[in-house]
Motif scaffolding. Structure first.
Motif, short mmCIF file in Angstrom:
data_model
loop_
_atom_site.label_atom_id
_atom_site.label_comp_id
_atom_site.label_asym_id
_atom_site.label_seq_id
_atom_site.Cartn_x
_atom_site.Cartn_y
_atom_site.Cartn_z
N GLU A 97 0.84 -1.20 0.00
CA GLU A 97 0.00 0.00 0.00
C GLU A 97 0.88 1.25 0.00
O GLU A 97 0.59 2.23 -0.70
N GLY A 98 1.96 1.22 0.79
CA GLY A 98 2.86 2.37 0.83
C GLY A 98 3.54 2.63 -0.49
O GLY A 98 3.75 3.78 -0.89
N LEU A 99 3.89 1.56 -1.22
CA LEU A 99 4.55 1.72 -2.51
C LEU A 99 3.64 2.35 -3.56
O LEU A 99 4.13 2.90 -4.55
N THR A 100 2.33 2.26 -3.37
CA THR A 100 1.42 2.91 -4.32
C THR A 100 1.36 4.42 -4.09
O THR A 100 0.82 5.15 -4.92
N ARG A 101 1.94 4.90 -2.96
CA ARG A 101 1.81 6.31 -2.59
C ARG A 101 3.14 7.03 -2.44
O ARG A 101 3.15 8.22 -2.10
N THR A 102 4.26 6.34 -2.67
CA THR A 102 5.57 6.99 -2.56
C THR A 102 6.53 6.29 -3.50
O THR A 102 6.29 5.16 -3.94
N GLY A 103 7.65 6.96 -3.83
CA GLY A 103 8.64 6.40 -4.73
C GLY A 103 9.40 5.25 -4.11
O GLY A 103 9.57 5.17 -2.89
N ALA A 104 9.88 4.34 -4.95
CA ALA A 104 10.57 3.16 -4.45
C ALA A 104 11.91 3.51 -3.81
O ALA A 104 12.34 2.87 -2.85
N ALA A 105 12.61 4.53 -4.33
CA ALA A 105 13.91 4.91 -3.75
C ALA A 105 13.74 5.42 -2.32
O ALA A 105 14.44 5.00 -1.40
N ASN A 106 12.80 6.35 -2.14
CA ASN A 106 12.54 6.87 -0.80
C ASN A 106 12.00 5.78 0.12
O ASN A 106 12.35 5.69 1.30
N ALA A 107 11.13 4.93 -0.43
CA ALA A 107 10.60 3.81 0.37
C ALA A 107 11.72 2.89 0.82
O ALA A 107 11.73 2.42 1.96
N SER A 108 12.69 2.64 -0.07
CA SER A 108 13.80 1.75 0.27
C SER A 108 14.61 2.30 1.43
O SER A 108 15.00 1.56 2.35
N LEU A 109 14.87 3.61 1.44
CA LEU A 109 15.61 4.18 2.56
C LEU A 109 14.79 4.18 3.84
O LEU A 109 15.32 3.94 4.93
N LEU A 110 13.49 4.44 3.73
CA LEU A 110 12.64 4.42 4.92
C LEU A 110 12.60 3.03 5.56
O LEU A 110 12.38 2.90 6.76
N LEU A 111 12.84 1.99 4.76
CA LEU A 111 12.84 0.64 5.30
C LEU A 111 13.99 0.41 6.28
O LEU A 111 14.03 -0.60 6.98
N ASN A 112 14.95 1.36 6.36
CA ASN A 112 15.98 1.28 7.39
C ASN A 112 15.38 1.29 8.79
O ASN A 112 16.01 0.84 9.75
N LEU A 113 14.17 1.83 8.91
CA LEU A 113 13.53 1.86 10.22
C LEU A 113 13.28 0.46 10.77
O LEU A 113 13.16 0.28 11.99
N GLU A 114 13.21 -0.54 9.90
CA GLU A 114 13.01 -1.91 10.38
C GLU A 114 14.14 -2.33 11.31
O GLU A 114 13.90 -2.90 12.38
N GLY A 115 15.39 -2.05 10.91
CA GLY A 115 16.52 -2.41 11.76
C GLY A 115 16.50 -1.69 13.08
O GLY A 115 16.80 -2.26 14.13
N VAL A 116 16.14 -0.40 13.05
CA VAL A 116 16.07 0.39 14.29
C VAL A 116 14.99 -0.15 15.22
O VAL A 116 15.22 -0.37 16.42
N LEU A 117 13.80 -0.37 14.68
CA LEU A 117 12.70 -0.87 15.50
C LEU A 117 12.97 -2.29 16.00
O LEU A 117 12.59 -2.65 17.13
N THR A 118 13.64 -3.09 15.18
CA THR A 118 14.02 -4.44 15.62
C THR A 118 14.94 -4.36 16.83
O THR A 118 14.76 -5.08 17.83
N ALA A 119 15.94 -3.47 16.75
CA ALA A 119 16.88 -3.32 17.86
C ALA A 119 16.19 -2.77 19.11
O ALA A 119 16.46 -3.21 20.23
N LEU A 120 15.29 -1.80 18.94
CA LEU A 120 14.58 -1.23 20.09
C LEU A 120 13.72 -2.28 20.79
O LEU A 120 13.71 -2.37 22.03
N LEU A 121 12.99 -3.06 20.01
CA LEU A 121 12.18 -4.12 20.62
C LEU A 121 13.06 -5.17 21.30
O LEU A 121 12.74 -5.68 22.38
N ALA A 122 14.18 -5.51 20.64
CA ALA A 122 15.09 -6.49 21.22
C ALA A 122 15.63 -5.99 22.56
O ALA A 122 15.79 -6.77 23.51
N TRP A 123 15.90 -4.70 22.63
CA TRP A 123 16.46 -4.10 23.84
C TRP A 123 15.40 -3.93 24.93
O TRP A 123 15.58 -4.34 26.08
#
Length: 360
Positions: A97-123
């Motif tokens: 759904e997000g890819l239908t509303r934003t560019g793939a390049a910007n979406a790809s960089l925003l996916l960096n949040l997965e690593g951050v949120l993974t680490a925060l939950l792990a911690w």
């Protein structure tokens, strides 16, 4: 900075990141021809069918031990259901759904949040150790994500960005639940996850009126899913076994850079105004994660469990059955109490208390 025991985890995490990173712009190419919910289903169906076929072929060709990593317990099943729901159903739909509303390049960089949120939950939730270096790296990655969304002097968090952030949170939950499954057969777990998530998303999409695409497009989606979601998840689980959730998420944060680069080359998208500085901040954050060193005197409490292993420093035990010396192998075994010091990550044998109160 790496050790013999962590190198397989690092290599697996980087390979998983590469496959997933490329899958984002490829999915962007397909999202205009397929309803987002249906595309999510086809991606995971491709992953599930491919991996379960691999699992079955491996068992037929190499015998029962080739697919044996120990039976699934009730806790394993609970973790698997949670991982499928969060990462296999909710996350992909939000991303499509997000890819239908934003560019793939910007979406790809925003996916960096997965690593951050993974680490925060792990911690915070799972009490995995996160030191100052890891925390600084996470802060830099978040800052990069903010810059990606910065337009005309304000943060422009449109619906596409928020949907992608939601997908990252879903996958962060998935990653931490999957850590509990990291001693199991990754092909079996990833195959089951792909099949169940794929069938569920596909059924929901068709019930909502989505039209099944041309067979060629469906096959392309399945192929992208087999590599970007299936093989990538297998490699990610191998990394979890060696590195734990936070560190694996850090290495996996390299995926968006590759995805953004492919987007620029393949889709010829316009860059966000602060794309360059954002990429620089994220790259520095990932570098801090990749160059972390963690070593201290730590105890190993007595533990009995079943998983695939070799007779390394943590598996010096006798067998109560005839053994021909084949390694790796799987059986129920007991770890004796041990106190030693060496470089380590929170793998399945190094989830212990630290002075700061974290558990691994």
């Amino acid at each position: 900075m790496t050790t013999r025991t962590t190198r397989p985890g690092i290599a697996s995490a980087l390979a998983a990141a590469a496959l997933f990173g490329v899958s984002t712009p490829l999915a962007k190419l397909l999202v205009g021809d397929v309803a987002p919910e249906l595309l999510a289903g086809l991606l995971y169906l491709g992953a599930g069918l491919c991996l379960l076929a691999w699992y079955g072929w491996r068992g037929l060709g190499r015998g029962a031990d080739a697919t044996s990593h120990g039976p699934l317990t009730r806790t394993d099943i609970a973790n698997l259901v949670g991982a499928i729901t969060a990462g296999g159903i909710i996350g992909p739909v939000l991303l499509m759904e997000g890819l239908t509303r934003t560019g793939a390049a910007n979406a790809s960089l925003l996916l960096n949040l997965e690593g951050v949120l993974t680490a925060l939950l792990a911690w915070i939730v799972f009490r995995e150790n996160v030191d100052r270096r890891i925390a600084t790296g996470m802060a830099l990655i978040v800052a990069g994500g903010v810059l990606v969304s910065w337009k005309e002097g304000a943060i422009a968090l449109g619906s596409g960005s928020l949907l992608i952030a939601g997908a990252c949170l879903a996958w962060a939950i998935d990653n931490n639940l999957t850590r509990g499954l990291s001693a199991r057969d990754p092909i079996q777990i990833a195959g089951l996850k792909g099949l169940v998530a794929g069938l569920t998303n596909t059924a929901v999409a068709l019930a909502l009126g989505a039209r099944f695409p041309h067979p060629g497009i469906a096959a392309a989606a399945g192929a992208v899913g087999a590599l970007g979601y299936g093989v990538s998840l297998v490699l990610f689980m191998v990394a979890l076994r060696h590195l734990g959730s936070a560190r694996t998420g850090a290495y996996f944060s390299t995926a968006p850079f590759l995805g953004a680069g492919v987007s620029l080359l393949l889709l010829h998208e316009a860059l966000a105004p602060l794309f360059g500085p954002a990429a620089g901040l994220m790259a520095l954050g990932v570098y801090l994660h990749l160059t972390e060193s963690h070593s201290h005197l730590h105890p190993h409490e007595p533990q009995t469990h079943t998983h695939r292993h070799t007779h390394d420093a943590h598996h010096q035990h006798e067998h109560d059955f005839p053994w021909d010396g084949t390694e790796p192998h799987t059986h129920r075994h007991t770890h004796a109490s041990l106190l030693h010091s060496h470089r380590h990550f929170p793998d399945i044998h190094h989830r212990h208390r630290h002075p700061n109160g974290t558990d691994s």
